[in-house]
Write an enzyme that holds these catalytic residues in place. Structure first.
Site, short mmCIF file in Angstrom:
data_model
loop_
_atom_site.label_atom_id
_atom_site.label_comp_id
_atom_site.label_asym_id
_atom_site.label_seq_id
_atom_site.Cartn_x
_atom_site.Cartn_y
_atom_site.Cartn_z
N SER A 260 -46.11 22.56 -44.82
CA SER A 260 -45.58 23.70 -44.08
C SER A 260 -46.32 24.94 -44.52
CB SER A 260 -44.09 23.87 -44.36
OG SER A 260 -43.92 24.34 -45.67
N LYS A 261 -46.06 26.04 -43.82
CA LYS A 261 -46.73 27.29 -44.18
C LYS A 261 -46.51 27.62 -45.65
CE LYS A 261 -48.28 28.98 -40.12
NZ LYS A 261 -48.89 27.78 -39.59
N ARG A 262 -45.32 27.32 -46.13
CA ARG A 262 -44.98 27.63 -47.50
C ARG A 262 -45.75 26.77 -48.51
NH1 ARG A 262 -44.86 31.11 -48.59
NH2 ARG A 262 -44.15 32.46 -50.17
#
Length: 489
Positions: A260-262
């Site tokens: 994910s972006k995180r």
RNA sequence: GGCCCCGUCGUCUAGUGGCCUAGGACUCUGGCUUCUCAAGUCAGCUACGAGGGUUCGAAUCCCUUCGGGGCUACCA
């Protein structure tokens, strides 16, 4: 048993640019590329832009730029062309239309008039009844009256592939024999109602037409393989001419699952701007799902092409760990030649407005880089570390200022100033020797205490490159000026 | 739910029946070195998901189980 073939190996990387390429995509591209290079075959780059809703030209351009920046050069594909082009699926629509029609004519596929709502209702019912979901074959054997009725209603049909009874078994190079019963592979759509092709059609047609011999791709496509094979069959491809499949394990995010972006699913451009080297990214990514064995981890791009084999790719998913990437990046930076380190460093220094690029600045940068090369893990650490040498409005960092406002620090700074002022030769050895004499021997201070105060005064921070070298590079005038100014804090 | 894939230190991995009291790397902790920060170096912590088999012998083979993931679209 796998047949040993002497055909030229042709591997493709075929992303669908619905966003910027992230580490997972790149790991796949890297393995594709490495395998092609290892075997002396061709690396084909194809853009799967059949999903016009989500793919944008901007993302396509970004994908090309990313591969280029990483050094994953392609033999055939966008911009370079090749004998089996075009390499953008959006430019091959007539080809897919031709095969769709052929499949229809030969009874491999049929028109399906079911609406989205009807299909959804069927799925609901299947879920409720707890049976295998999927298309129920409603339109498989429509009478001409039924068809006429649907047409009269204004319905536009999709083209649906007919999955016959039976099963599909294939040998995955990484997972071994994998088998799917067709009861769980429902009839699938090849062409949308608006006439545009879907991935399921385009991917198989192109792999055949582009003479792809090995399909190395993400594990998420494993269960779509029987569908792809069905298209080969409809195209009349002999089983021994099917590409060989190798489904690569996932690259997952830091904590639990899914990128994910995180955690990791950021564009490679982000890593570039954060100061990671292509070699480091590729070296690290190569270790996700593959290893050269023999307790080895450090590989150059060249070594990767020499050592990479699918046999050494393993089947379990890997977690992306930026800490390790960082460590490898630091190693790669340390291994850079002075010239190439300079080339990598300059854009970071100019972008951070530390230098503008004048000849005198460049000269100073070249002298300063060697003293910081082994102390950074990413290129973005360079500007803050060298800023003190170039800044016009120097000021001691606020949290460090308090550490030199006490009486003892004043004594240290005053003593340093007195001795340094009399120095005739301004070089790090001379600076060190007078400061040691004045602070360590005469004042009897511990080096870390004494030099710490000078460091803060001169560089503005309690963390800096080696002090004496830093002062030499800064020059006598500025060094003394800063110590003087620090006395007033 | 169904189908498919996967399961060695916190993480990446080595390991394909005896070389494994399980090796390396990153992280973490402590030491050395030391003008700070790094780098370097030494040491330490920590793993074969569980349960059954097969075998003289299993991390390695088989079964079950548990856990994780993917797919189940007129996305790819």
């Amino acid at each position: 048993m796998l047949k040993v073939s002497n055909k030229e190996v042709r591997v493709r990387f075929a992303p669908s640019p619905t966003g910027e390429l992230h580490v997972g995509n790149i790991r796949t591209a890297l393995f594709d590329w490495a395998y092609a290079r290892h075997t002396g075959g061709k690396f084909v780059f194809r853009i799967e832009d059949t999903d016009t809703e989500r793919v944008t030209d901007e993302y396509i351009q970004a994908a090309l730029g990313t591969l280029r920046w990483l050094g994953l050069d392609w033999d055939e594909g966008p911009e370079v062309g090749g004998p089996y082009g075009p390499y953008l699926q959006s430019q091959r629509l007539d080809i897919y239309a031709k095969y769709a029609k052929q499949f229809l004519d030969e009874g491999f596929a049929y028109h399906c008039y079911c609406s989205a709502e009807e299909l959804e209702a069927v799925r609901e019912a299947q879920r409720a009844a707890n049976v295998a979901p999927g298309y129920n074959g409603h339109c498989r054997n429509l009478t001409s009256e039924q068809i006429a009725a649907y047409v009269a209603e204004g319905r536009k049909p999709v083209v649906r592939m007919l999955m016959p009874e039976g099963s599909t078994t294939f040998t995955d190079l990484i997972r071994g024999e994998v088998s799917f019963d067709h009861n769980f592979v429902p009839d699938f759509v090849l062409v949308r109602a608006d006439g545009s092709p879907l991935y399921t059609l385009a991917v198989a047609v192109d792999d055949v037409l582009m003479k792809i011999t090995h399909v190395l791709r993400g594990e998420d496509l494993l269960s779509s393989t029987p569908r792809q094979i069905r298209v080969y069959q409809a195209m009349g491809v002999a089983p021994e001419d099917y590409p060989l499949f190798a489904h690569l394990p996932f690259v997952m995010g830091q904590d639990n699952a899914k990128l994910s972006k995180r955690n990791g699913e950021v564009s490679i451009a982000w890593y570039r701007d954060a100061g990671y080297l292509p070699e480091a990214i590729c070296n690290y990514l190569a270790l996700l799902g593959w290893s050269p064995g023999e307790d080895r981890e450090d590989v150059t791009m060249k070594e990767l092409t020499e050592l990479f084999t699918v046999e050494r790719v393993h089947s379990s998913p890997a977690r992306f760990d930026i800490k390790k990437l960082e460590a490898i990046n630091g190693d790669k930076i340390r291994a850079l030649t002075p010239n190439s380190f300079f080339d990598w460093a300059m854009p970071f220094l100019t972008r951070a407005n530390v230098v503008t690029g004048t000849a005198s600045e460049i000269e100073l940068v070249k002298k300063a880089l060697p003293i910081i090369q082994e102390r950074i893990a990413t290129l973005s650490e360079i500007p803050p570390m060298l800023k003190f040498l170039f800044t016009q409005d120097f000021a001691v960092e606020s949290d460090s200022a308090s550490k030199i406002s006490d009486e003892q620090s004043k004594k240290v700074l005053q003593a340093s100033l007195d001795r340094l002022a009399g120095l005739t030769e301004w070089n790090h050895a001379a600076i060190e020797s007078v400061l040691r004499a004045a602070l360590i021997e005469e004042l009897g201070l511990k080096p870390r205490i004494a030099f710490g105060a000078v460091r803060i005064a001169v560089t503005g921070s309690h963390i800096s490159p080696p002090l004496f070298e830093s002062m030499e590079l800064l020059g006598a005038a500025k060094s003394l000026e800063r110590i003087k100014a620090a006395l007033l804090i």
